[in-house]
Structure formats: structure tokens, C-alpha cells
Design an enzyme around this catalytic site. Structure first.
Site, PDB file in Angstrom:
ATOM      1  N   ARG A  73       0.861  -1.255  -0.047  1.00 32.00           N
ATOM      2  CA  ARG A  73       0.137  -0.125  -0.030  1.00 32.00           C
ATOM      3  C   ARG A  73       0.862   1.362  -0.176  1.00 32.00           C
ATOM      4  NH1 ARG A  73      -5.076  -1.032   0.434  1.00 32.00           N
ATOM      5  NH2 ARG A  73      -5.886  -3.211   1.719  1.00 32.00           N
ATOM      6  N   ASP A 134     -13.849  -5.084  -2.746  1.00 33.38           N
ATOM      7  CA  ASP A 134     -14.576  -4.226  -2.182  1.00 33.38           C
ATOM      8  C   ASP A 134     -15.772  -3.970  -3.231  1.00 33.38           C
ATOM      9  OD1 ASP A 134     -13.416  -4.161   0.220  1.00 33.38           O
ATOM     10  OD2 ASP A 134     -12.473  -2.423  -0.098  1.00 33.38           O
TER      11      ASP A 134
HETATM   12  O1  F6P Z   1      -8.407  -4.491  -0.299  1.00 39.10           O
HETATM   13  C1  F6P Z   1      -9.694  -3.943   0.035  1.00 39.10           C
HETATM   14  C2  F6P Z   1      -9.610  -4.206   1.625  1.00 39.10           C
HETATM   15  O2  F6P Z   1      -9.722  -5.664   1.883  1.00 39.10           O
HETATM   16  C3  F6P Z   1     -10.720  -3.742   2.500  1.00 39.10           C
HETATM   17  O3  F6P Z   1     -11.950  -4.254   2.418  1.00 39.10           O
HETATM   18  C4  F6P Z   1     -10.201  -3.708   3.998  1.00 39.10           C
HETATM   19  O4  F6P Z   1     -10.667  -2.532   4.700  1.00 39.10           O
HETATM   20  C5  F6P Z   1      -8.751  -3.364   3.531  1.00 39.10           C
HETATM   21  O5  F6P Z   1      -8.234  -3.935   2.444  1.00 39.10           O
HETATM   22  C6  F6P Z   1      -7.655  -3.783   4.639  1.00 39.10           C
HETATM   23  O6  F6P Z   1      -6.574  -3.458   4.395  1.00 39.10           O
HETATM   24  P1  F6P Z   1      -5.101  -4.070   4.706  1.00 39.10           P
HETATM   25  O7  F6P Z   1      -4.807  -5.097   3.853  1.00 39.10           O
HETATM   26  O8  F6P Z   1      -4.157  -2.870   4.552  1.00 39.10           O
HETATM   27  O9  F6P Z   1      -5.245  -4.481   6.325  1.00 39.10           O
END
Ligand code: F6P
Length: 355
Positions: A73, A134
Site C-alpha cells: 500500500r 470491495d
Molecule cells: O483491499 C480492500 C480491503 O480488503 C478492504 O476491504 C479492507 O478494509 C482493507 O483492504 C484492509 O486493508 P489492509 O490489507 O491494509 O489491512
């Protein structure tokens, strides 16, 4: 032609199926081709990393979960912030040139598309592909990875239901989706949940508890599908950090545990909650996603061959098409509380936790 591929943001099933379709299309239809994978999403592009991919790298990955390229991310809001005299966006543009790319495929969700639009604006030839469990990318009826997650969540609730029914409990099942409730809505309906609580329809505690108490006359147990972004009606207008019902500094990022406690106290039913978490993103893509990924990937590769950049592939009305990145970046496709799916759920007695 030198092509780059990256996968960015949260992973999901189907990323490898799209990578495969892009690679196979390119190797079969484009002359003088070189493909490089950019590891770890935009992180790899910021560093200028790449790995050469031969035709062989694209075989045998259709049904593999996750992403063979790795992901990370990279928050959009930091892309244009200067760090040591240079922004991440500038570094990426420089590395796009250093890598000698003629085109970069960016497989990702809403955040990835915003950054892709920036890169495109800066002169990089970018083609996006709509990924996320999502299902909230604007301009496409469906994103890849979503249907697989719906199947996983539906199956999980089916399993939970047998233990809940045996104990005559109320069970809250927390499902991913911070802004958008598509996954909770579709899998909640598919699994026969009694109540569905999504971010787009802020819930009312009295309505939730009254519904559960009332429904116990006809049914000895309850399943409530709760999106992780579910919000109390009286706090929906507040910023997330200002909401008292759920506060990060109190160790709570979702309403689920707190809501389960209140339901238990007020309805007198034995109440539990389950957070499905990352299993929703894992595993092999379902057949629907494999087909969608193949169609999206080969279409996107065709766009590259035709020299059509600054766009993202989309599924609209059963056809595969594209949208300009500038038209969709920064927009979200959310559940319409008055839309057909919500209406049909209400028509058969599913509660949305509202009065
Ligand atoms: O990729 C979407 C998602 O799965 C969302 O539904 C969730 O809120 C988020 O990613 C979780 O993010 P991370 O992987 O950064 O914990």
C-alpha cells in the site's frame, strides 16, 4: 514494445489470472516484446525495481491466489509530498523512463487508480485494471476478486449458521468493506442473513435490537452480516476519529464487538461475533473471476497494442470496455440504499438495522 505490470493495494483472488491474460495476449500478438514485472506495487516503481518475465512465467498461474508480483500500500496523499527534494510521483516517472517502458499496467483498487491517473497526467502510458473485493471502483459493474470473496464469505456464513442455530445464538459476522458494503450485501443475501449492516445505511441501535427480539418469535437464532465500515446513525456525519461508538485510540476500528455486547444485553439472546478478516482475500479465484480476469486482461493488452493509454478496463452490461482514468479517479461506486438489490432484500424481510 517494453511493457511493465504491477499489482498494488490489498491483494485478492484473480490478480495472477489478469497478469497471465496480459502476458499471454502480448506474447501472442505483439512483436519485439519485452515484459517486466514491477515488484511490490508502486513501492517497486518508486525504487526502480523490475524483473524480466518470459512467456513461461505466465503459464500455470491462472488459479493461484495472491499476486506473483507482490504488492504494497502506497498512500495516494503521500505521492506528491516532497521527501529529500523529490516526491514519490517524480521518482516513479523517472523510473518509468529508466526502465524504458512503453506502457505500464496497474492492477489495483480505487487508490491505485488515483495514482495511475497522476502518472498518466505526467506523461506515462498507463492502463488500469479494476481489482478489489470491495467492488467499489467507479465505472465498472464489477471488479475482479469480488465474486470470489462473495463465495468465500457466503460459505463461511453457511458454516457459522450451523453452530449458531445449534446454540440458538445471535451471531454478528464482520465482513471487509470500509466505504462500500457490496461484499456484505451480496454475501449476506446469498447466505440468508437476517440483518445486513453496511456503511451506506447507518444503523440505529433501537431498530437493530427491536428486530432481533421480534424475530425470535419465528426463528430461534439470528445472523447479522456487518461491514467493517458500519456506522451508527447518530455518528454517521462525524469523522471516523470523532466517533465515540468506535474509536481507534480505544483499540476499536469497527463497531462489531461493541454492537454484539449491546445486542446481547438488550435482547437477552446469547450473542457472539466473528471477524472473517483476511481469509476473504485469500485462495484461488472462482470460475466467474477467472473468466472476468481473462477478458479484462486480454482486453487491456489489446488497448496497449492499439496505443490507447490513460484508461482502465471495465465490465459494463456484460461487455468489456474502458473508461478514462481522469473520469473515474477519486470516485467510488457505493451501494444505493434505494437500489434494486437492497429493495429485494427488504421485500423478503431482511432488516438493514434502520427504523
Ligand atoms: O483491499 C480492500 C480491503 O480488503 C478492504 O476491504 C479492507 O478494509 C482493507 O483492504 C484492509 O486493508 P489492509 O490489507 O491494509 O489491512
Amino acid at each position: 514494445m517494453r511493457i511493465g505490470i504491477l499489482t498494488s493495494g490489498g491483494d485478492c483472488a484473480g490478480l495472477n489470472a489478469v497478469i497471465r491474460a496480459i502476458g499471454l495476449y502480448c506474447y501472442k500478438n505483439i512483436q519485439n516484446l519485452e515484459i517486466v514485472g514491477v515488484p511490490d506495487g508502486y513501492g517497486g516503481l518508486i525504487r526502480g525495481d523490475s524483473l524480466r518475465m518470459t512467456e513461461h512465467d505466465f503459464s500455470d498461474i491462472l488459479d493461484r491466489g495472491g499476486t506473483v508480483l507482490g504488492t504494497s500500500r502506497q498512500p495516494f496523499k503521500r505521492m506528491t509530498v516532497e521527501e529529500n527534494g523529490e516526491s514519490r510521483l517524480e521518482k516513479m516517472c523517472e523510473n518509468y523512463k529508466k526502465l524504458g517502458l512503453d506502457c505500464l499496467f496497474t492492477l489495483g483498487g480505487a487508490g491505485t487508480h488515483k495514482t495511475a491517473a497522476l502518472l498518466s497526467f505526467e506523461g506515462c502510458n498507463v492502463i488500469g485494471l479494476p481489482k478489489t473485493i470491495d467492488n467499489d471502483i467507479y465505472g465498472t459493474d464489477v471488479t475482479f476478486g469480488f465474486q470470489t470473496a462473495v463465495e468465500v464469505v457466503t460459505d463461511s456464513i453457511d458454516r457459522i449458521k450451523t453452530t449458531v442455530a445449534s446454540h440458538r445464538r445471535t451471531m454478528l459476522v464482520e465482513i471487509m468493506g470500509n466505504k462500500a458494503g457490496w461484499l456484505t450485501l451480496n454475501s449476506g443475501i446469498a447466505a440468508g442473513a437476517d440483518m445486513i449492516i453496511i456503511p451506506e445505511i447507518p444503523f440505529n441501535i433501537d431498530a437493530v435490537c427491536d428486530f432481533i427480539s421480534g424475530s425470535r418469535k419465528d426463528k430461534p437464532y439470528n445472523i447479522i452480516a456487518v461491514a467493517e465500515g458500519a456506522t451508527l446513525d447518530s455518528e454517521a456525519a462525524f469523522k471516523k476519529s470523532e466517533r465515540i461508538f468506535v474509536r481507534t485510540d480505544m483499540g476499536e476500528t469497527t463497531v462489531t464487538r461493541h454492537l454484539a455486547e449491546i445486542i446481547g444485553e438488550r435482547t437477552g439472546t446469547e450473542t457472539r461475533y466473528t471477524v472473517l478478516g483476511y481469509l476473504q482475500r485469500g485462495g484461488t479465484p472462482c470460475a466467474y473471476d477467472r473468466l472476468l480476469c481473462t477478458r479484462l486482461g486480454s482486453f487491456a493488452a489489446h488497448l496497449a497494442k492499439e496505443g490507447r493509454f490513460g484508461v482502465t478496463a471495465a465490465a459494463v452490461g456484460g461487455e468489456i470496455t474502458f473508461n478514462a482514468l481522469s473520469d473515474i479517479a477519486g470516485k467510488y461506486k457505493l451501494v444505493d440504499p434505494k437500489g434494486a438489490t437492497v429493495r429485494s432484500a427488504k421485500d423478503i424481510g431482511i432488516s438493514f438495522g434502520i427504523k
